[in-house]
Design a protein around this motif. Sequence first.
Motif, PDB file in Angstrom:
ATOM      1  N   GLY A 143       0.832  -1.198   0.000  1.00  0.00           N
ATOM      2  CA  GLY A 143       0.000   0.000   0.000  1.00  0.00           C
ATOM      3  C   GLY A 143       0.865   1.246   0.000  1.00  0.00           C
ATOM      4  N   VAL A 144       0.176   2.363   0.154  1.00  0.00           N
ATOM      5  CA  VAL A 144       0.866   3.647   0.243  1.00  0.00           C
ATOM      6  C   VAL A 144       0.614   4.211   1.643  1.00  0.00           C
ATOM      7  N   TYR A 145       1.668   4.704   2.247  1.00  0.00           N
ATOM      8  CA  TYR A 145       1.627   5.274   3.593  1.00  0.00           C
ATOM      9  C   TYR A 145       1.961   6.752   3.459  1.00  0.00           C
ATOM     10  N   LYS A 146       1.076   7.604   3.996  1.00  0.00           N
ATOM     11  CA  LYS A 146       1.300   9.047   3.895  1.00  0.00           C
ATOM     12  C   LYS A 146       1.178   9.697   5.260  1.00  0.00           C
ATOM     13  N   HIS A 147       2.026  10.701   5.453  1.00  0.00           N
ATOM     14  CA  HIS A 147       1.988  11.488   6.690  1.00  0.00           C
ATOM     15  C   HIS A 147       2.138  12.957   6.308  1.00  0.00           C
ATOM     16  N   ARG A 148       1.089  13.738   6.565  1.00  0.00           N
ATOM     17  CA  ARG A 148       1.133  15.187   6.302  1.00  0.00           C
ATOM     18  C   ARG A 148       1.453  15.919   7.592  1.00  0.00           C
TER      19      ARG A 148
ATOM     20  N   GLU B  78       4.572  16.367   3.044  1.00  0.00           N
ATOM     21  CA  GLU B  78       3.989  15.036   3.065  1.00  0.00           C
ATOM     22  C   GLU B  78       5.076  13.998   2.823  1.00  0.00           C
ATOM     23  N   ASP B  79       5.192  13.052   3.755  1.00  0.00           N
ATOM     24  CA  ASP B  79       6.064  11.894   3.580  1.00  0.00           C
ATOM     25  C   ASP B  79       5.238  10.797   2.921  1.00  0.00           C
ATOM     26  N   ILE B  80       5.848  10.088   1.969  1.00  0.00           N
ATOM     27  CA  ILE B  80       5.154   9.021   1.251  1.00  0.00           C
ATOM     28  C   ILE B  80       6.061   7.795   1.190  1.00  0.00           C
ATOM     29  N   VAL B  81       5.517   6.650   1.569  1.00  0.00           N
ATOM     30  CA  VAL B  81       6.213   5.371   1.436  1.00  0.00           C
ATOM     31  C   VAL B  81       5.285   4.450   0.654  1.00  0.00           C
ATOM     32  N   GLU B  82       5.790   3.909  -0.461  1.00  0.00           N
ATOM     33  CA  GLU B  82       5.013   2.966  -1.269  1.00  0.00           C
ATOM     34  C   GLU B  82       5.633   1.583  -1.165  1.00  0.00           C
ATOM     35  N   VAL B  83       4.771   0.578  -1.001  1.00  0.00           N
ATOM     36  CA  VAL B  83       5.195  -0.816  -0.907  1.00  0.00           C
ATOM     37  C   VAL B  83       4.296  -1.615  -1.838  1.00  0.00           C
ATOM     38  N   LEU B  84       4.902  -2.271  -2.835  1.00  0.00           N
ATOM     39  CA  LEU B  84       4.129  -3.032  -3.814  1.00  0.00           C
ATOM     40  C   LEU B  84       4.832  -4.357  -4.080  1.00  0.00           C
TER      41      LEU B  84
ATOM     42  N   GLY C 208      18.143  15.720   5.614  1.00  0.00           N
ATOM     43  CA  GLY C 208      17.345  14.504   5.541  1.00  0.00           C
ATOM     44  C   GLY C 208      18.100  13.261   5.966  1.00  0.00           C
ATOM     45  N   ASP C 209      17.342  12.246   6.368  1.00  0.00           N
ATOM     46  CA  ASP C 209      17.922  10.934   6.631  1.00  0.00           C
ATOM     47  C   ASP C 209      16.840   9.874   6.454  1.00  0.00           C
ATOM     48  N   LEU C 210      17.287   8.644   6.322  1.00  0.00           N
ATOM     49  CA  LEU C 210      16.376   7.537   6.058  1.00  0.00           C
ATOM     50  C   LEU C 210      16.071   6.699   7.293  1.00  0.00           C
ATOM     51  N   ASP C 211      16.251   7.248   8.473  1.00  0.00           N
ATOM     52  CA  ASP C 211      15.768   6.612   9.697  1.00  0.00           C
ATOM     53  C   ASP C 211      14.355   7.129   9.907  1.00  0.00           C
ATOM     54  N   TYR C 212      13.376   6.282   9.628  1.00  0.00           N
ATOM     55  CA  TYR C 212      11.996   6.758   9.566  1.00  0.00           C
ATOM     56  C   TYR C 212      11.040   5.671  10.032  1.00  0.00           C
ATOM     57  N   GLU C 213       9.994   6.083  10.715  1.00  0.00           N
ATOM     58  CA  GLU C 213       8.926   5.174  11.127  1.00  0.00           C
ATOM     59  C   GLU C 213       7.595   5.789  10.730  1.00  0.00           C
ATOM     60  N   ILE C 214       6.668   4.940  10.312  1.00  0.00           N
ATOM     61  CA  ILE C 214       5.316   5.398  10.028  1.00  0.00           C
ATOM     62  C   ILE C 214       4.355   4.318  10.511  1.00  0.00           C
ATOM     63  N   GLY C 215       3.257   4.752  11.098  1.00  0.00           N
ATOM     64  CA  GLY C 215       2.278   3.813  11.631  1.00  0.00           C
ATOM     65  C   GLY C 215       1.590   3.022  10.531  1.00  0.00           C
ATOM     66  N   ARG C 216       1.344   1.759  10.802  1.00  0.00           N
ATOM     67  CA  ARG C 216       0.668   0.915   9.813  1.00  0.00           C
ATOM     68  C   ARG C 216      -0.760   1.378   9.571  1.00  0.00           C
ATOM     69  N   GLU C 217      -1.324   2.139  10.507  1.00  0.00           N
ATOM     70  CA  GLU C 217      -2.676   2.671  10.306  1.00  0.00           C
ATOM     71  C   GLU C 217      -2.719   3.730   9.198  1.00  0.00           C
ATOM     72  N   ALA C 218      -1.569   4.236   8.780  1.00  0.00           N
ATOM     73  CA  ALA C 218      -1.503   5.225   7.693  1.00  0.00           C
ATOM     74  C   ALA C 218      -1.619   4.576   6.315  1.00  0.00           C
ATOM     75  N   ARG C 219      -1.695   3.269   6.275  1.00  0.00           N
ATOM     76  CA  ARG C 219      -1.743   2.514   5.019  1.00  0.00           C
ATOM     77  C   ARG C 219      -3.057   2.725   4.278  1.00  0.00           C
TER      78      ARG C 219
END
Length: 189
Positions: A36-41, A59-65, A147-158
């Motif tokens: 899915g796509v995870y977004k955080h505004r 907005e941070d965006i993480v895509e997983v396919l 910037g850096d790539l140490d990042y966490e996003i909640g699975r509820e943002a999916r």
Amino acid sequence: MKTNFLALLGAAMLCLLPAHAAEKKQPTELMHEIDGVYKHRFKNTMAVPGQADQTYESEDIVEVLPYDDKHLYLRAHLEFANGHTCDIAGMAGYEHGAFVYHDPTPPQPRERACALRLHVTDKKLVLTDRETPDAEATCRAYCGARGDLDYEIGREARSEIRYVERLKKSKAYRQAVQDLQAVESSQAR
């Protein structure tokens, strides 16, 4: 005495089984749980000399396919203060309980190869390009100064990726497929 020890050992092993089983999900099962796509505004800031900091929407965006039974496409666009970003995309293979993207570009002399790890917990997706928390970042080339790539996003943002066909036609996705095919063909030799 020996019987009590064995009984205690057996009970301890039974207590560990559920936790161990949860960690041993098959890669395809885990991929489909997290695709899915995870977004955080959020409000971000721009420092302007001689003026008060200005705020703007980021907005941070993480895509997983899922790609195949061992790889998934991973793209991260992360935003930081003063317009700095991290942008990285590629195919991540399943290794030791996580999905890991290895940059196919050879590192510069005295640099370590970029490896971005996607680890999944019950509540979060966790990205890191560090082998240990205090180790040097390996994918700095993909990030601006802040910037850096140490990042966490909640699975509820999916959310479901509703633009899968457009994503698969994107330059980043096509490059990720080419890179994976090149790596696999060189390993087959």
